[in-house]
Design a protein around this motif. Structure first.
Motif, PDB file in Angstrom:
ATOM      1  N   LEU A 268       0.830  -1.198   0.000  1.00 49.81           N
ATOM      2  CA  LEU A 268       0.000   0.000   0.000  1.00 49.81           C
ATOM      3  C   LEU A 268       0.870   1.255   0.000  1.00 49.81           C
ATOM      4  N   ARG A 269       1.902   1.270   0.828  1.00 52.40           N
ATOM      5  CA  ARG A 269       2.773   2.434   0.920  1.00 52.40           C
ATOM      6  C   ARG A 269       3.505   2.678  -0.411  1.00 52.40           C
ATOM      7  N   ALA A 270       3.972   1.596  -1.059  1.00 49.80           N
ATOM      8  CA  ALA A 270       4.693   1.735  -2.325  1.00 49.80           C
ATOM      9  C   ALA A 270       3.802   2.312  -3.419  1.00 49.80           C
ATOM     10  N   VAL A 271       2.554   1.816  -3.497  1.00 51.72           N
ATOM     11  CA  VAL A 271       1.631   2.298  -4.540  1.00 51.72           C
ATOM     12  C   VAL A 271       1.241   3.748  -4.283  1.00 51.72           C
ATOM     13  N   LEU A 272       1.009   4.122  -3.026  1.00 56.10           N
ATOM     14  CA  LEU A 272       0.652   5.510  -2.703  1.00 56.10           C
ATOM     15  C   LEU A 272       1.809   6.461  -3.001  1.00 56.10           C
ATOM     16  N   ARG A 273       3.032   6.001  -2.777  1.00 60.89           N
ATOM     17  CA  ARG A 273       4.178   6.833  -3.136  1.00 60.89           C
ATOM     18  C   ARG A 273       4.208   7.065  -4.652  1.00 60.89           C
TER      19      ARG A 273
ATOM     20  N   ALA B 121      -4.451   4.926  -6.961  1.00 65.03           N
ATOM     21  CA  ALA B 121      -3.876   3.790  -6.242  1.00 65.03           C
ATOM     22  C   ALA B 121      -4.820   2.599  -6.263  1.00 65.03           C
ATOM     23  N   ALA B 122      -6.118   2.849  -6.055  1.00 64.03           N
ATOM     24  CA  ALA B 122      -7.101   1.765  -6.082  1.00 64.03           C
ATOM     25  C   ALA B 122      -7.157   1.104  -7.453  1.00 64.03           C
ATOM     26  N   GLN B 123      -7.031   1.911  -8.510  1.00 63.28           N
ATOM     27  CA  GLN B 123      -7.041   1.364  -9.874  1.00 63.28           C
ATOM     28  C   GLN B 123      -5.829   0.456 -10.106  1.00 63.28           C
ATOM     29  N   ILE B 124      -4.664   0.928  -9.650  1.00 63.13           N
ATOM     30  CA  ILE B 124      -3.451   0.128  -9.835  1.00 63.13           C
ATOM     31  C   ILE B 124      -3.540  -1.181  -9.057  1.00 63.13           C
ATOM     32  N   LEU B 125      -4.092  -1.126  -7.847  1.00 64.50           N
ATOM     33  CA  LEU B 125      -4.196  -2.318  -7.007  1.00 64.50           C
ATOM     34  C   LEU B 125      -5.316  -3.255  -7.459  1.00 64.50           C
ATOM     35  N   GLY B 126      -6.246  -2.729  -8.244  1.00 67.42           N
ATOM     36  CA  GLY B 126      -7.361  -3.565  -8.701  1.00 67.42           C
ATOM     37  C   GLY B 126      -8.423  -3.774  -7.638  1.00 67.42           C
TER      38      GLY B 126
ATOM     39  N   ASN C 247     -13.289   2.097  -1.477  1.00 67.77           N
ATOM     40  CA  ASN C 247     -13.705   1.798  -0.103  1.00 67.77           C
ATOM     41  C   ASN C 247     -12.813   0.727   0.530  1.00 67.77           C
ATOM     42  N   THR C 248     -12.494  -0.290  -0.261  1.00 64.47           N
ATOM     43  CA  THR C 248     -11.597  -1.340   0.240  1.00 64.47           C
ATOM     44  C   THR C 248     -10.226  -0.766   0.553  1.00 64.47           C
ATOM     45  N   LEU C 249      -9.744   0.142  -0.315  1.00 66.77           N
ATOM     46  CA  LEU C 249      -8.448   0.762  -0.075  1.00 66.77           C
ATOM     47  C   LEU C 249      -8.462   1.551   1.235  1.00 66.77           C
ATOM     48  N   ARG C 250      -9.527   2.350   1.443  1.00 64.21           N
ATOM     49  CA  ARG C 250      -9.612   3.123   2.679  1.00 64.21           C
ATOM     50  C   ARG C 250      -9.614   2.215   3.901  1.00 64.21           C
ATOM     51  N   LYS C 251     -10.360   1.105   3.808  1.00 63.42           N
ATOM     52  CA  LYS C 251     -10.429   0.160   4.918  1.00 63.42           C
ATOM     53  C   LYS C 251      -9.048  -0.416   5.217  1.00 63.42           C
ATOM     54  N   LYS C 252      -8.296  -0.781   4.179  1.00 55.23           N
ATOM     55  CA  LYS C 252      -6.961  -1.348   4.356  1.00 55.23           C
ATOM     56  C   LYS C 252      -5.993  -0.320   4.956  1.00 55.23           C
ATOM     57  N   LEU C 253      -6.099   0.920   4.505  1.00 54.62           N
ATOM     58  CA  LEU C 253      -5.225   1.964   5.036  1.00 54.62           C
ATOM     59  C   LEU C 253      -5.458   2.171   6.524  1.00 54.62           C
ATOM     60  N   THR C 254      -6.741   2.171   6.916  1.00 56.57           N
ATOM     61  CA  THR C 254      -7.068   2.326   8.330  1.00 56.57           C
ATOM     62  C   THR C 254      -6.591   1.132   9.137  1.00 56.57           C
TER      63      THR C 254
END
Length: 483
Positions: free
Chosen positions: A442-447, A456-461, A465-472
């Protein structure tokens, strides 16, 4: 990606991986090719026989129903000039050689880049339109212990395997180049083993191991009375190799005057024994090897230029072990298995393996084999530890192969984490490991996206909402990471 003209060619793809089929089909269509995809061997044969002729076939080795090498053989029976590229995740020497000997145009070890596939497809189709496919090489190969130096999945070793498959069936002269211990004689034996001369003699002679005064007699033989100690006739290596293969090791150490006589023998295919007058016809395939700079030696007058060109019809360059570090664990496993019946089964501690991978191995594979043998003798408790190795510690960076894939690096680290947990009823290891991998990802993609969560969500597929949940969940602040 390389552009090609529309309708550049028709390609058949056979692979049981849905995702890989989709990626290959999309990429090759975008490059201008007509593409047909199937998921197994029988499907490939049906499409090949029923549809319009294909210019190229991409074929996976391991598929349900019928394996890729069997399909390759059948395709070549149906249409001998078809170009086939074999794909496999199991990049062994045997697979590569079998693929090339069954007439494959080339061989791709997974994972590979789509750009690489498109470039190779363009080259294969162009070659198919300009030249006839070379005659199919012999099949039915098997690995033997003596080919230990050929264990490896590094791309440069894959090139060596493919070259063996291409040149083995002909009588072309081959010059093997590489440092001491890289396996030049091993490759020479493999070429002989897979050639039409396989049942005939393989005779090796080293110019460095025999005094110059005796080398002529060793190569050409001598008649009784030819010199003081010649009490009886002796056949030379060239004569003993008749019908088979002569391996001239360390050819750069051969005296210049003897080079002249060798050149004449190779050109005329006849020899005269020392002290003899009769011409003796010889039928030998010559393979030569050196770790010397022959080009410099030619400039200095220490190696004949005409002999160089006679020997250098095909050149195979063998990489030193330090340039294919990822193969070191495979070679270690190979030598442990090779000597297990004699010395007992042994394991290797992670710290010891780190040393083996990080060492520069000036003596290459030969030195590694000797070190493993010695360590097996010393490791009476069944596990090879760092103190059993006659090499010092290496840096942490050196212990990870510079050419290692991300998967290999992760697997090495996971083995260290898992070791010792066999007796635990539950360690919640799966959740722990997923968390450890997710957070840096997550940190690498956000950088990369400078904190842009939508991108970032598009790159991760995944959705936002899932991205926000994972970040939290992992305590990752997208604003601070993106700075």
């Amino acid at each position: 990606m390389t552009g090609v003209t529309p309708a550049a060619g028709r390609i058949l793809i056979a692979d049981d991986e849905d995702s890989l089929r989709w990626v290959l089909e999309k990429g090759l269509r975008q490059a201008g090719y007509e593409v047909t995809v199937v998921k197994d061997g029988p499907g490939a044969l049906r499409a090949f026989e029923l549809e319009e002729p294909f210019d190229l076939v991409l074929l996976d080795v391991r598929m349900p129903g019928m394996d890729g090498l069997a399909v390759l053989a059948r395709l070549r029976e149906i249409r001998p000039d078809v170009h086939v590229i074999v794909m496999t995740a199991h990049g062994t020497m045997d697979t590569a050689i079998q693929a090339m000997q069954r007439g494959a145009y080339d061989y791709l070890a997974k994972p590979f880049d789509l750009d690489e596939v498109v470039l190779l497809a363009e080259r294969a189709i162009a070659a198919g339109r300009l030249t006839q496919e070379v005659a199919r090489l012999r099949t039915g190969l098997q690995e033997v212990w003596e080919f230990g130096a050929l264990v490896g999945r590094h791309p440069r070793m894959q090139d060596v395997y493919k070259a063996i498959g291409r040149i083995a069936a002909s009588d072309v002269t081959v010059l093997l180049r590489g440092e001491s211990g890289t396996g030049k004689e091993v490759v020479a034996r493999a070429i002989h083993h897979y050639s039409r001369r396989a049942g005939r003699p393989f005779v090796a002679v080293s110019s460095a191991a025999i005094p110059a005064t005796l080398l002529e007699s060793e190569l050409f033989g001598h008649e009784r009375g030819a010199f003081t100690d010649a009490k009886e006739r002796k056949l030379g290596k060239l004569e003993l190799a008749h019908g088979g293969t002569l391996f001239l090791d360390e050819i750069g150490d051969m005296p210049v005057e003897l080079q002249t006589k060798l050149l004449r023998a190779l050109q005329e295919r006849t020899i005269e024994r020392v002290g003899g007058q009769d011409s003796i016809r010889i039928d030998v395939r010559v393979l030569a090897a050196t770790n010397r700079d022959l080009e410099t030696m030619m400039k200095e007058g220490r190696f004949r230029e005409d002999l160089f060109y006679r020997l250098n019809v095909v050149t195979l360059n063998l990489p030193p072990l330090r340039e294919r570090r990822r193969d070191t664990p495979l070679l270690v496993e190979h030598f442990l298995a090779k000597y297990a019946s004699e010395l007992g089964e042994r394991g290797v501690a992670p710290e010891a393996l780190d040393r083996l991978v990080g060492h520069d191995w000036p003596g290459n594979v030969r030195e590694l084999e000797n070190v493993i043998q010695r360590a097996m003798v010393m490791a009476t408790n069944g596990v090879i530890l760092p103190e059993h190795l006659p090499i010092g510690p290496v840096s942490a960076a050196a212990s990870v192969a510079v050419d290692a894939s991300l998967e290999e690096i992760i697997e090495r680290k996971l083995l260290e984490c898992v070791r010792g947990l066999r007796e635990h009823s539950s360690a919640q290891l799966y959740s722990l490991m997923i968390g450890l991998v997710e957070k840096p990802l997550l940190r690498a993609v956000l950088r990369e996206t400078r904190g842009n969560q939508v991108r970032a969500a598009q790159i991760l597929g995944i959705n936002r909402n899932t991205l926000r949940k994972k970040l939290t969940e992992h305590g990752v602040d997208p604003d601070s990471v993106g700075d």
